[in-house]
Design a protein around this motif. Structure first.
Motif, PDB file in Angstrom:
ATOM      1  N   CYS A 194      -4.660  16.603   2.194  1.00 50.78           N
ATOM      2  CA  CYS A 194      -3.644  15.545   2.355  1.00 50.78           C
ATOM      3  C   CYS A 194      -3.727  14.890   3.736  1.00 50.78           C
ATOM      4  O   CYS A 194      -3.239  13.790   3.933  1.00 50.78           O
ATOM      5  N   GLY A 254       1.117   8.024  -5.323  1.00 46.23           N
ATOM      6  CA  GLY A 254       2.043   8.958  -4.668  1.00 46.23           C
ATOM      7  C   GLY A 254       1.383  10.065  -3.870  1.00 46.23           C
ATOM      8  O   GLY A 254       1.943  11.145  -3.707  1.00 46.23           O
ATOM      9  N   ILE A 255       0.161   9.836  -3.359  1.00 47.53           N
ATOM     10  CA  ILE A 255      -0.502  10.831  -2.500  1.00 47.53           C
ATOM     11  C   ILE A 255      -1.014  10.135  -1.232  1.00 47.53           C
ATOM     12  O   ILE A 255      -1.329   8.945  -1.256  1.00 47.53           O
ATOM     13  N   THR A 256      -1.110  10.904  -0.157  1.00 47.70           N
ATOM     14  CA  THR A 256      -1.501  10.300   1.123  1.00 47.70           C
ATOM     15  C   THR A 256      -2.934   9.758   1.087  1.00 47.70           C
ATOM     16  O   THR A 256      -3.214   8.732   1.706  1.00 47.70           O
ATOM     17  N   ALA A 257      -3.834  10.444   0.357  1.00 45.09           N
ATOM     18  CA  ALA A 257      -5.230   9.979   0.314  1.00 45.09           C
ATOM     19  C   ALA A 257      -5.302   8.557  -0.235  1.00 45.09           C
ATOM     20  O   ALA A 257      -6.035   7.719   0.304  1.00 45.09           O
ATOM     21  N   LYS A 291       1.647  23.695  -2.144  1.00 41.41           N
ATOM     22  CA  LYS A 291       1.626  24.382  -0.849  1.00 41.41           C
ATOM     23  C   LYS A 291       2.721  25.445  -0.782  1.00 41.41           C
ATOM     24  O   LYS A 291       3.779  25.226  -0.218  1.00 41.41           O
ATOM     25  N   ILE A 323       0.848  -1.199   0.000  1.00 40.26           N
ATOM     26  CA  ILE A 323       0.000   0.000   0.000  1.00 40.26           C
ATOM     27  C   ILE A 323       0.881   1.245   0.000  1.00 40.26           C
ATOM     28  O   ILE A 323       2.058   1.185   0.338  1.00 40.26           O
ATOM     29  N   GLY A 324       0.293   2.351  -0.377  1.00 44.93           N
ATOM     30  CA  GLY A 324       0.995   3.629  -0.288  1.00 44.93           C
ATOM     31  C   GLY A 324       2.005   3.841  -1.398  1.00 44.93           C
ATOM     32  O   GLY A 324       1.850   3.356  -2.517  1.00 44.93           O
ATOM     33  N   GLU A 325       3.046   4.522  -1.028  1.00 45.88           N
ATOM     34  CA  GLU A 325       4.063   4.978  -1.979  1.00 45.88           C
ATOM     35  C   GLU A 325       4.663   3.831  -2.796  1.00 45.88           C
ATOM     36  O   GLU A 325       5.114   4.030  -3.915  1.00 45.88           O
ATOM     37  N   ALA A 327      -2.891   6.300  -0.163  1.00 48.17           N
ATOM     38  CA  ALA A 327      -2.279   5.413   0.834  1.00 48.17           C
ATOM     39  C   ALA A 327      -3.302   5.068   1.923  1.00 48.17           C
ATOM     40  O   ALA A 327      -3.428   3.916   2.341  1.00 48.17           O
TER      41      ALA A 327
HETATM   42  C1  FAD Z   1       8.346  16.395  -0.333  1.00 49.53           C
HETATM   43  C2  FAD Z   1       7.050  15.618  -0.416  1.00 49.53           C
HETATM   44  C3  FAD Z   1       5.856  16.314  -0.349  1.00 49.53           C
HETATM   45  C4  FAD Z   1       4.655  15.617  -0.431  1.00 49.53           C
HETATM   46  N1  FAD Z   1       3.485  16.319  -0.376  1.00 49.53           N
HETATM   47  C5  FAD Z   1       2.325  15.669  -0.443  1.00 49.53           C
HETATM   48  C6  FAD Z   1       1.101  16.383  -0.372  1.00 49.53           C
HETATM   49  O1  FAD Z   1       1.071  17.591  -0.260  1.00 49.53           O
HETATM   50  N2  FAD Z   1      -0.054  15.687  -0.450  1.00 49.53           N
HETATM   51  C7  FAD Z   1      -0.075  14.330  -0.569  1.00 49.53           C
HETATM   52  O2  FAD Z   1      -1.158  13.739  -0.606  1.00 49.53           O
HETATM   53  N3  FAD Z   1       1.075  13.621  -0.643  1.00 49.53           N
HETATM   54  C8  FAD Z   1       2.272  14.257  -0.589  1.00 49.53           C
HETATM   55  N4  FAD Z   1       3.443  13.553  -0.669  1.00 49.53           N
HETATM   56  C9  FAD Z   1       3.383  12.089  -0.836  1.00 49.53           C
HETATM   57  C10 FAD Z   1       3.093  11.408   0.489  1.00 49.53           C
HETATM   58  O3  FAD Z   1       4.043  11.842   1.456  1.00 49.53           O
HETATM   59  C11 FAD Z   1       3.224   9.896   0.289  1.00 49.53           C
HETATM   60  O4  FAD Z   1       2.342   9.473  -0.732  1.00 49.53           O
HETATM   61  C12 FAD Z   1       2.838   9.156   1.574  1.00 49.53           C
HETATM   62  O5  FAD Z   1       3.659   9.578   2.638  1.00 49.53           O
HETATM   63  C13 FAD Z   1       3.019   7.664   1.342  1.00 49.53           C
HETATM   64  O6  FAD Z   1       2.873   6.996   2.579  1.00 49.53           O
HETATM   65  P1  FAD Z   1       3.605   5.645   2.824  1.00 49.53           P
HETATM   66  O7  FAD Z   1       3.216   5.232   4.196  1.00 49.53           O
HETATM   67  O8  FAD Z   1       3.342   4.710   1.695  1.00 49.53           O
HETATM   68  O9  FAD Z   1       5.165   5.955   2.736  1.00 49.53           O
HETATM   69  P2  FAD Z   1       6.057   6.870   3.672  1.00 49.53           P
HETATM   70  O10 FAD Z   1       5.259   7.967   4.292  1.00 49.53           O
HETATM   71  O11 FAD Z   1       7.254   7.215   2.847  1.00 49.53           O
HETATM   72  O12 FAD Z   1       6.448   5.880   4.842  1.00 49.53           O
HETATM   73  C14 FAD Z   1       7.371   4.846   4.661  1.00 49.53           C
HETATM   74  C15 FAD Z   1       8.115   4.658   5.976  1.00 49.53           C
HETATM   75  O13 FAD Z   1       8.920   3.490   5.901  1.00 49.53           O
HETATM   76  C16 FAD Z   1      10.163   3.769   6.493  1.00 49.53           C
HETATM   77  N5  FAD Z   1      11.148   2.810   5.935  1.00 49.53           N
HETATM   78  C17 FAD Z   1      11.742   2.823   4.726  1.00 49.53           C
HETATM   79  N6  FAD Z   1      12.581   1.761   4.603  1.00 49.53           N
HETATM   80  C18 FAD Z   1      12.481   1.072   5.752  1.00 49.53           C
HETATM   81  C19 FAD Z   1      13.093  -0.120   6.223  1.00 49.53           C
HETATM   82  N7  FAD Z   1      13.965  -0.802   5.497  1.00 49.53           N
HETATM   83  N8  FAD Z   1      12.760  -0.543   7.460  1.00 49.53           N
HETATM   84  C20 FAD Z   1      11.867   0.128   8.222  1.00 49.53           C
HETATM   85  N9  FAD Z   1      11.264   1.255   7.822  1.00 49.53           N
HETATM   86  C21 FAD Z   1      11.564   1.730   6.602  1.00 49.53           C
HETATM   87  C22 FAD Z   1      10.443   5.211   6.139  1.00 49.53           C
HETATM   88  O14 FAD Z   1      11.369   5.783   7.051  1.00 49.53           O
HETATM   89  C23 FAD Z   1       9.047   5.825   6.289  1.00 49.53           C
HETATM   90  O15 FAD Z   1       8.797   6.263   7.595  1.00 49.53           O
HETATM   91  C24 FAD Z   1       4.658  14.208  -0.576  1.00 49.53           C
HETATM   92  C25 FAD Z   1       5.866  13.523  -0.626  1.00 49.53           C
HETATM   93  C26 FAD Z   1       7.052  14.217  -0.548  1.00 49.53           C
HETATM   94  C27 FAD Z   1       8.350  13.455  -0.601  1.00 49.53           C
END
Ligand code: FAD
Length: 206
Positions: free
Chosen positions: A175, A16-19, A50, A4-6, A21
């Motif tokens: 977000c 690639g967005i939090t919604a 933003k 799920i998510g990223e 995920a």
């Molecule tokens: C600069 C930036 C701005 C953004 N702005 C927006 C926005 O305005 N609106 C929006 O909707 N989305 C935005 N996004 C995208 C959003 O942040 C992601 O889509 C969302 O965070 C994905 O969530 P996730 O839980 O899949 O991944 P992440 O939030 O990346 O979480 C993954 C976690 O896994 C951890 N990890 C990685 N490898 C390991 C490992 N080997 N062992 C243990 N832990 C590990 C990482 O440290 C991290 O904490 C932005 C992204 C970036 C980079």
């Protein structure tokens, strides 16, 4: 193994967005609890830039095929630095770009997500006429321009529920990253903790 998510690609597309995920997380959680009735069908793309003083957001499909079934409705006001593009397909809004004023973001998001027919509301919905509420106090939600003062005013007017507060002001419905701050403001004002279930309910409805 669930992804799920990223890290998750769906039908060749990485959201690639939090919604997205959060929606995927909810479906996996339901699936793990035995509910297989609601498979993931994709998320609505939405992005908000933003940068303080710059209003820009996009929703859904903003580039459309060369097909007369798709209509493009564009409003430009150069003097006010305002631009709005709406993409309509089969009398439904499927995408939009808002520059200079994104106060219609939530309304458009719901129209697209719920695939609502515009019918006679088309003119009223797609032509701007709203005056956005000014940000009061420290900016809390940069997706929907909601300040601490806007939140405390609503709480003082009687809104003591986290979900309702977010729906009324728009805070936390983009977000979602400001939700802990919105919750803290509400808790400070009502002087009691917000129940965990309200936070979960908010993630599901926002
Ligand atoms: C600069 C930036 C701005 C953004 N702005 C927006 C926005 O305005 N609106 C929006 O909707 N989305 C935005 N996004 C995208 C959003 O942040 C992601 O889509 C969302 O965070 C994905 O969530 P996730 O839980 O899949 O991944 P992440 O939030 O990346 O979480 C993954 C976690 O896994 C951890 N990890 C990685 N490898 C390991 C490992 N080997 N062992 C243990 N832990 C590990 C990482 O440290 C991290 O904490 C932005 C992204 C970036 C980079």
């Amino acid at each position: 193994i669930y992804a799920i998510g990223e890290i998750a690609e769906f039908k060749g597309f990485l959201y690639g967005i939090t919604a997205a995920a959060e929606q995927q997380a909810e479906i996996v959680a339901r699936y793990l609890c035995g509910d297989i009735s609601k498979p993931y069908e994709g998320s609505l793309l939405m992005n908000i830039l933003k940068i303080h003083g710059t209003e820009l957001c996009s929703l859904g499909i903003v580039e459309y095929p060369d097909d007369p079934a798709y209509e493009e409705i564009v409003f430009i006001d150069k003097a006010k630095r305002y631009y709005k593009k709406c993409i309509v397909h089969n009398d439904r809004l499927i995408g939009a770009i808002l520059i200079g004023d994104k106060s219609e973001f939530l309304e458009y998001r719901d129209l697209i997500a719920n695939k609502m027919e515009l019918s006679e509301k088309r003119l009223q919905l797609l032509r701007s006429g709203k005056t956005p509420e000014p940000v009061i106090g420290k900016l809390v939600c940069s997706c929907n321009n909601v300040g601490e003062g806007n939140l405390t005013n609503k709480i003082k007017e009687g809104c003591k529920d986290l979900v309702q507060l977010c729906q009324l002001t728009g805070a936390g419905t983009g977000c979602g990253s400001c939700r802990p701050e919105v919750k803290a403001i509400l808790e400070k004002e009502i002087k009691k903790p917000v129940p965990k279930e309200e936070e979960q309910k908010l993630a599901a409805v926002a």
